[in-house]
Design an enzyme around this catalytic site. Structure first.
Site, PDB file in Angstrom:
ATOM      1  N   TYR A 120     -20.885   6.565  -1.837  1.00 45.14           N
ATOM      2  CA  TYR A 120     -21.519   7.779  -1.057  1.00 45.14           C
ATOM      3  C   TYR A 120     -22.586   7.420  -0.702  1.00 45.14           C
ATOM      4  O   TYR A 120     -23.161   8.341   0.301  1.00 45.14           O
ATOM      5  CB  TYR A 120     -21.350   9.107  -1.944  1.00 45.14           C
ATOM      6  CG  TYR A 120     -22.033   8.821  -3.134  1.00 45.14           C
ATOM      7  CD1 TYR A 120     -23.328   9.196  -3.187  1.00 45.14           C
ATOM      8  CD2 TYR A 120     -21.355   9.030  -4.438  1.00 45.14           C
ATOM      9  CE1 TYR A 120     -24.050   8.927  -4.635  1.00 45.14           C
ATOM     10  CE2 TYR A 120     -21.955   8.939  -5.735  1.00 45.14           C
ATOM     11  CZ  TYR A 120     -23.348   8.940  -5.743  1.00 45.14           C
ATOM     12  OH  TYR A 120     -23.976   9.111  -6.982  1.00 45.14           O
ATOM     13  N   LYS A 121     -23.415   6.382  -0.949  1.00 43.46           N
ATOM     14  CA  LYS A 121     -24.615   6.009  -0.498  1.00 43.46           C
ATOM     15  C   LYS A 121     -24.421   5.232   0.877  1.00 43.46           C
ATOM     16  O   LYS A 121     -24.261   6.017   2.128  1.00 43.46           O
ATOM     17  CB  LYS A 121     -25.489   5.412  -1.472  1.00 43.46           C
ATOM     18  CG  LYS A 121     -26.001   6.551  -2.686  1.00 43.46           C
ATOM     19  CD  LYS A 121     -26.594   5.656  -3.818  1.00 43.46           C
ATOM     20  CE  LYS A 121     -26.859   6.907  -4.843  1.00 43.46           C
ATOM     21  NZ  LYS A 121     -27.436   6.399  -6.190  1.00 43.46           N
TER      22      LYS A 121
HETATM   23  C1  LIG Z   1     -27.126   7.254  -7.231  1.00 43.52           C
HETATM   24  C2  LIG Z   1     -27.058   6.541  -8.559  1.00 43.52           C
HETATM   25  C3  LIG Z   1     -26.486   6.905  -9.624  1.00 43.52           C
HETATM   26  C4  LIG Z   1     -25.438   8.310  -9.461  1.00 43.52           C
HETATM   27  O1  LIG Z   1     -24.527   8.212 -10.548  1.00 43.52           O
HETATM   28  P1  LIG Z   1     -23.335   9.198 -10.260  1.00 43.52           P
HETATM   29  O2  LIG Z   1     -22.451   9.088 -11.533  1.00 43.52           O
HETATM   30  O3  LIG Z   1     -22.566   8.865  -9.025  1.00 43.52           O
HETATM   31  O4  LIG Z   1     -23.859  10.591 -10.172  1.00 43.52           O
HETATM   32  C5  LIG Z   1     -26.513   6.233 -10.902  1.00 43.52           C
HETATM   33  N1  LIG Z   1     -27.195   5.125 -10.751  1.00 43.52           N
HETATM   34  C6  LIG Z   1     -27.936   4.866  -9.734  1.00 43.52           C
HETATM   35  C7  LIG Z   1     -28.692   3.462  -9.908  1.00 43.52           C
HETATM   36  C8  LIG Z   1     -27.933   5.415  -8.645  1.00 43.52           C
HETATM   37  O5  LIG Z   1     -28.709   5.104  -7.471  1.00 43.52           O
END
Ligand SMILES: *Cc1c(COP(=O)(O)O)cnc(C)c1O
Length: 398
Positions: A209-210
């Site tokens: 999603y990023k």
């Molecule tokens: C964005 C991000 C997450 C987010 O984890 P989700 O389970 O998708 O909420 C975890 N680790 C890193 C390094 C991130 O940048």
């Protein structure tokens, strides 16, 4: 050469907005509504349960996994999508620990995204032996890779400062002392060139999603090196990873030799339609072109801010080769200043304690966006707009 004017036209970004937050949540591809609608009206509605076979829903974890894997240099059959990144971190670290059963140290760093550290804490509690999580400063990680370490778990690009670990060097040293490495590529995939095969990565995880723009809550991914697929121990032993899920046996036997064993349970098939639409945009993108443009735009942004925005100090490595694709600045009044920027249509985000963070995403950001964003920031600082009462209250999500 990648045509970035063309990729920019593939996104539906609100009129007048300069979106510098694609590193946190990518914007919507123009094809997303049709893709979702087609899933609803041509797959779910007419096919119902038959869709698992007729529309290949059951194996989309793998077909989409291969498409995601291609973006990080993974061989087909070594990546699956599904679940959330937190879960994939847990799975990868648990698998890594069981490969080095006689050691008790997990090495990360204190710049890692907290959920990665939290998941390891939870995992350690489940183990009936004493484990230790070490989190030195990022620059001390290399020295911390010793023969006490079972698993090195790092996020390649620091979510706050953009500082990048040297993936190859870490892996070489870790393998030399007999440790396993788990890479979190949340801020790498779609941002910087990664080649997990060439780097000889053990495990890699990340989200879509990023920089991949597959929508809020889009599925995560996990990649496991082919050489490990037969032995890797799936701690989350769900039926999707079973050798014969539809035999409905009462005992768990992981799918032999295949990445399927890292699947857990029924994924959100609706979200896969958005991921597929988002991945189409990447088909014609050359990661080296993307990297060159990301550096060019980042350097422009940094130098414009440094000349026009006093009091705002750059918070990442100077050398662009040591950064990912977002840039961060410290400012004492970072929180209200970011709220003022957002109110003026320049969207970045704030990371405690004082960091204003901006994603430089060449698929849809160009030079005039960069200059326009700095114009707005310069004006906010000059007029001290950030002092306004309405910019002081903190929202639940920053
Ligand atoms: C964005 C991000 C997450 C987010 O984890 P989700 O389970 O998708 O909420 C975890 N680790 C890193 C390094 C991130 O940048």
């Amino acid at each position: 050469m990648t045509d970035f004017a063309k990729t920019r036209a593939m996104f539906d970004i609100p009129e007048g907005m300069i979106y510098l937050n694609g590193n946190s949540l990518g914007p919507m591809p123009k094809t997303a509504p049709a893709a979702m609608n087609s899933f609803l009206t041509e797959e779910w509605q007419p096919e119902l349960i038959k869709g698992w076979n007729t529309k290949n829903w059951f194996m989309q974890t793998n077909t989409l996994g291969d498409r995601v894997g291609r973006l990080i240099g993974a061989a087909p059959g070594t990546t699956v999508v599904g679940d959330t990144l937190s879960i994939k971190v847990f799975q990868a670290v648990a698998a890594g620990l069981s490969m080095v059963p006689d050691r008790r140290v997990i090495l990360s760093d204190n710049g890692n995204f907290p959920t990665d550290l939290y998941m390891v804490e939870g995992l350690m509690k489940l183990k009936n032996k004493e484990y230790e999580l070490r989190i030195p400063n990022p620059e001390d990680v290399m020295a911390g890779i010793t023969d006490e370490v079972a698993v090195v778990m790092l996020t390649e690009v620091d979510y706050r400062t953009g500082r990048k670990h040297d993936m190859k060097a870490v892996i070489e040293k870790a393998h030399a002392v007999g440790a396993v490495v788990v890479w979190d590529l949340a801020h790498s995939i779609g941002a910087v060139p990664v080649d997990v095969t060439e780097a000889d990565t053990d495990f890699a995880v990340g989200c879509t999603y990023k920089y991949l723009n597959a929508g809020p809550g889009a599925p995560a991914f996990i990649h496991v090196a082919s050489r490990l697929l037969n032995d890797v121990d799936p701690a989350l032993s769900g039926w999707y990873g079973h050798e014969a899920p539809f035999a409905f046996d009462t005992d768990y036997r992981p799918m032999p030799g295949k990445i399927d064993r890292m699947r857990v349970g029924t994924p959100s098939i609706a979200s896969f339609s958005l991921l597929s639409a988002a991945l189409d945009i990447w088909e014609d993108v050359d990661m080296n072109d993307l990297r060159a443009r990301s550096i060019e735009l980042s350097e422009l942004f940094i130098s414009e801010i440094e000349t026009r925005c006093p009091g705002v100090t750059f918070a990442g490595p100077r050398n662009p080769e040591e950064r990912g694709s977002h840039v961060s600045f410290r400012f004492e009044h970072g929180y209200p200043c970011m709220q003022a920027l957002i109110a003026a249509g320049v969207i970045g985000d704030f990371r405690a304690p004082d960091i204003m963070r901006f994603g430089i995403t060449p698929l849809f950001i160009n030079h005039s966006d960069i200059l326009g964003a700095v114009d707005v920031l310069e004006r906010i600082l000059k007029n001290e707009t950030w002092k306004e009462e309405r910019f002081q209250t903190r929202s639940k999500v920053t």
